[in-house]
Design an enzyme around this catalytic site. Sequence first.
Site, PDB file in Angstrom:
ATOM      1  N   HIS A 171      -8.002  11.039   4.026  1.00  0.00           N
ATOM      2  CA  HIS A 171      -8.904  11.319   5.140  1.00  0.00           C
ATOM      3  C   HIS A 171     -10.228  10.590   4.976  1.00  0.00           C
ATOM      4  CE1 HIS A 171      -6.430  14.052   7.362  1.00  0.00           C
ATOM      5  NE2 HIS A 171      -6.130  14.707   6.270  1.00  0.00           N
ATOM      6  N   ASP A 172     -10.711  10.484   3.761  1.00  0.00           N
ATOM      7  CA  ASP A 172     -11.976   9.783   3.528  1.00  0.00           C
ATOM      8  C   ASP A 172     -11.831   8.310   3.875  1.00  0.00           C
ATOM      9  OD1 ASP A 172     -14.664   9.556   2.628  1.00  0.00           O
ATOM     10  OD2 ASP A 172     -13.914   8.653   0.790  1.00  0.00           O
TER      11      ASP A 172
ATOM     12  N   VAL B  81     -11.061   7.595   7.901  1.00  0.00           N
ATOM     13  CA  VAL B  81     -12.195   7.627   8.825  1.00  0.00           C
ATOM     14  C   VAL B  81     -12.910   6.295   8.822  1.00  0.00           C
ATOM     15  CG1 VAL B  81     -14.439   8.678   9.258  1.00  0.00           C
ATOM     16  CG2 VAL B  81     -12.484  10.099   8.673  1.00  0.00           C
TER      17      VAL B  81
END
Length: 78
Positions: free
Chosen positions: A73-74, A77
């Site tokens: 997820h980091d 994005v």
Amino acid sequence: MAITSNCSKQYSMLLVIIFFTTISISTPVLAQLSVGFYARTCPSVFDTVRTATQSAVKKEARMGASLIRLFFHDCFVN
């Protein structure tokens, strides 16, 4: 009078937000990731992280999946 003042404050704040957003988007980023970033300042970083990660996974088996999800997820994005 108070409503006009409040609207002008909101409008000013919106303009400030738009300005800084435009500046941050249009500014090129020159930083690059590198594997050897900590080679001089912390040469044992990989061993330290590996040991801490293995310890966390031994205590809680789901921790490995949680870390992968966090990294996905980091990076997703960006």
